[in-house]
Design an enzyme around this catalytic site. Structure first.
Site, mmCIF file in Angstrom:
data_model
loop_
_atom_site.group_PDB
_atom_site.id
_atom_site.type_symbol
_atom_site.label_atom_id
_atom_site.label_comp_id
_atom_site.label_asym_id
_atom_site.label_seq_id
_atom_site.Cartn_x
_atom_site.Cartn_y
_atom_site.Cartn_z
ATOM 1 N N ALA A 26 -59.619 -10.657 -22.045
ATOM 2 C CA ALA A 26 -60.870 -9.914 -21.951
ATOM 3 C C ALA A 26 -61.243 -9.753 -20.487
ATOM 4 O O ALA A 26 -61.142 -10.695 -19.701
ATOM 5 C CB ALA A 26 -61.963 -10.669 -22.699
ATOM 6 N N CYS A 108 -60.725 -17.410 -29.810
ATOM 7 C CA CYS A 108 -61.703 -17.293 -28.736
ATOM 8 C C CYS A 108 -62.709 -18.457 -28.793
ATOM 9 O O CYS A 108 -63.342 -18.678 -29.816
ATOM 10 C CB CYS A 108 -62.443 -15.960 -28.818
ATOM 11 S SG CYS A 108 -63.683 -15.808 -27.526
ATOM 12 N N GLY A 232 -50.340 -15.112 -19.319
ATOM 13 C CA GLY A 232 -51.697 -14.614 -19.103
ATOM 14 C C GLY A 232 -52.093 -14.703 -17.647
ATOM 15 O O GLY A 232 -51.798 -13.805 -16.849
ATOM 16 N N ARG A 233 -52.716 -15.822 -17.272
ATOM 17 C CA ARG A 233 -53.278 -15.935 -15.925
ATOM 18 C C ARG A 233 -52.224 -15.729 -14.844
ATOM 19 O O ARG A 233 -52.522 -15.189 -13.781
ATOM 20 C CB ARG A 233 -53.973 -17.295 -15.782
ATOM 21 C CG ARG A 233 -55.275 -17.342 -16.595
ATOM 22 C CD ARG A 233 -55.779 -18.756 -16.738
ATOM 23 N NE ARG A 233 -54.862 -19.570 -17.532
ATOM 24 C CZ ARG A 233 -54.971 -20.879 -17.697
ATOM 25 N NH1 ARG A 233 -55.957 -21.520 -17.112
ATOM 26 N NH2 ARG A 233 -54.113 -21.534 -18.448
HETATM 27 C C1 LIG Z 1 -59.901 -14.168 -18.508
HETATM 28 C C2 LIG Z 1 -59.240 -14.463 -19.815
HETATM 29 C C3 LIG Z 1 -59.539 -13.700 -20.921
HETATM 30 C C4 LIG Z 1 -58.912 -13.958 -22.139
HETATM 31 N N1 LIG Z 1 -59.182 -13.146 -23.211
HETATM 32 C C5 LIG Z 1 -58.492 -13.313 -24.370
HETATM 33 C C6 LIG Z 1 -58.649 -12.393 -25.446
HETATM 34 O O1 LIG Z 1 -59.383 -11.398 -25.371
HETATM 35 N N2 LIG Z 1 -57.959 -12.635 -26.591
HETATM 36 C C7 LIG Z 1 -57.128 -13.730 -26.720
HETATM 37 O O2 LIG Z 1 -56.521 -13.905 -27.775
HETATM 38 N N3 LIG Z 1 -56.950 -14.586 -25.695
HETATM 39 C C8 LIG Z 1 -57.586 -14.402 -24.539
HETATM 40 N N4 LIG Z 1 -57.356 -15.243 -23.488
HETATM 41 C C9 LIG Z 1 -56.360 -16.329 -23.620
HETATM 42 C C10 LIG Z 1 -54.987 -15.875 -23.137
HETATM 43 O O3 LIG Z 1 -54.486 -14.818 -23.943
HETATM 44 C C11 LIG Z 1 -53.976 -17.045 -23.138
HETATM 45 O O4 LIG Z 1 -53.770 -17.503 -24.454
HETATM 46 C C12 LIG Z 1 -54.462 -18.212 -22.270
HETATM 47 O O5 LIG Z 1 -54.974 -17.746 -21.038
HETATM 48 C C13 LIG Z 1 -53.328 -19.210 -21.981
HETATM 49 O O6 LIG Z 1 -52.269 -18.594 -21.328
HETATM 50 P P1 LIG Z 1 -52.022 -18.678 -19.715
HETATM 51 O O7 LIG Z 1 -51.952 -20.132 -19.357
HETATM 52 O O8 LIG Z 1 -50.718 -17.942 -19.535
HETATM 53 O O9 LIG Z 1 -53.179 -18.011 -19.049
HETATM 54 C C14 LIG Z 1 -57.998 -15.024 -22.270
HETATM 55 C C15 LIG Z 1 -57.712 -15.808 -21.139
HETATM 56 C C16 LIG Z 1 -58.313 -15.538 -19.917
HETATM 57 C C17 LIG Z 1 -57.949 -16.384 -18.725
#
Ligand SMILES: Cc1cc2nc3c(=O)[nH]c(=O)nc-3n(C[C@H](O)[C@H](O)[C@H](O)COP(=O)(O)O)c2cc1C
Length: 354
Positions: A26, A108, A232-233
């Site tokens: 998001a 979420c 993601g990040r």
């Molecule tokens: C800013 C931000 C927004 C996110 N928005 C969503 C979202 O809209 N839907 C969702 O399923 N996960 C959302 N996530 C979670 C990510 O999809 C992911 O599962 C989580 O960040 C862990 O992965 P990472 O360590 O690669 O960031 C969001 C994460 C972040 C950091």
């Protein structure tokens, strides 16, 4: 034998060209982010979470437009909500708009979402979660998938109890981010749970959480038996990380490449959100792109102070004159916007998470 991150795989009838999936985020996963992710090797990209109530009401007050570009496929569009019929109706609209996969957010942790009974709250309401999955899966012909956390409370193993039930209800794949909702983004993603989930279900599982390098991605695939990893990040303002994760060739981008990608990203985002919204939305991206020692810190601070995106672009061209040619090349490759499906007034949430 462990599959290579470069291998394609199938999510039911959808062929996914690599085993790296770009995470829904998001406030981040705008179209420019998704299409850039595809260009750098993400096999599947996903929209940020979209409110199914917002779709129903065509709520114009919330964020503008959802576009599906020809170069985004395969594309998953993620919805959140707590009412089976409304979720099913939203899924029908998204299928018609060109989604290859409809993903549902059961992860979420943000209170604004969980207090409505949606997001991670559904992990505590397994019967309702299954009814939603059944309703959505029978409303559309494209695969319906679920993204979830391990559970709400720290140490929860709810995902293992609910996962097989969701598959029985029609989920064609599951993504697990094995942190609790209470944890938000602290601690670490415990992928031993992902490995347990893989054992329990006979659909693809996507491992999400803390994948930031090729070595980590390989280790997670090996330890879990997941079909793919989600990033993601690590990909925020850093499409080169996706290429590195897929290929294992950690080549740092040149300044010109960084400036060119950011300039195209800015222009695309302005086209999508309009100048007023885009200028605020983009500020966090300046730090993400220009960090990693790519540009001096004061330069980033200077860009953040500017109001008009045209001025930001001007400074970027001045700082990396060789980027002009690259920008031209990148823009020439963009598909004709006339061919896009555009759902006007469809709200997308900027608050969410998962
Ligand atoms: C800013 C931000 C927004 C996110 N928005 C969503 C979202 O809209 N839907 C969702 O399923 N996960 C959302 N996530 C979670 C990510 O999809 C992911 O599962 C989580 O960040 C862990 O992965 P990472 O360590 O690669 O960031 C969001 C994460 C972040 C950091």
């Amino acid at each position: 034998m462990q599959p290579s991150l470069r291998d394609s795989w199938w999510l039911r009838e959808v062929e996914i060209p690599t085993r790296v999936v770009l995470a829904p985020m998001a406030g981040v996963s705008v179209q420019a982010f998704r299409r850039q992710g595809r260009r750098y090797g993400a096999g599947l990209v996903c929209s940020e979470m979209v409110s199914c109530a917002g779709i129903e009401h065509r709520n114009e007050r919330t964020l503008g437009y959802l576009r599906v570009g020809a170069d985004e496929h395969p594309l998953a569009i993620q919805i959140f909500g707590s009412e089976p019929e409304k979720m099913a109706e939203a899924a029908r609209i998204l299928e018609a708009a060109g989604a290859d996969i409809v993903d549902m957010n059961f992860g979420c942790p943000v209170r604004k979402v969980t207090k409505t009974g949606a997001g991670a709250h559904l992990l505590e309401e397994p019967d309702l979660a299954c009814r939603i999955t059944e309703a959505v899966a029978s409303a559309v012909t494209v695969p319906v998938t679920v993204k979830m956390r391990r559970g709400v409370e720290d140490g929860s193993r709810a995902c293992l109890a609910i996962g097989p039930r969701l598959v029985e209800a029609g989920a064609a794949a599951l993504t697990l981010h094995p942190r609790s909702a209470t944890q938000m983004y602290t601690g670490f993603a415990d992928h031993s749970l992902t490995a347990e989930l893989v054992e329990l279900v006979d659909v693809p599982v996507i491992a999400s959480g803390d994948v930031t390098s090729h070595a980590k991605a390989e280790a997670v695939l090996a330890a879990t038996g997941a079909s793919a990893v989600m990033v993601g990040r690590g990909a925020q303002g850093n499409p080169w990380a996706i290429r590195d994760i897929v290929l294992g060739e950690g080549e740092a981008p040149t300044r010109e490449e960084v400036a060119a990608e950011l300039i195209v990203f800015i222009r695309e985002t302005v086209r999508e959100l309009g100048e007023r919204r885009a200028s605020g939305f983009l500020k966090k991206f300046y730090g993400w792109y220009l960090g990693h020692g790519r540009f001096p810190k004061p330069f980033k601070n200077e860009l953040v102070q500017l109001h008009a995106t045209d001025e930001v672009i001007e400074r970027l061209f001045a700082a990396a004159p060789g980027s002009a040619e690259l920008v031209e090349r990148l823009e020439a490759e963009l598909p004709d916007p006339e061919g896009e499906t555009l759902l006007e007034g469809m709200p997308i949430s900027i608050y969410g998470g998962g």
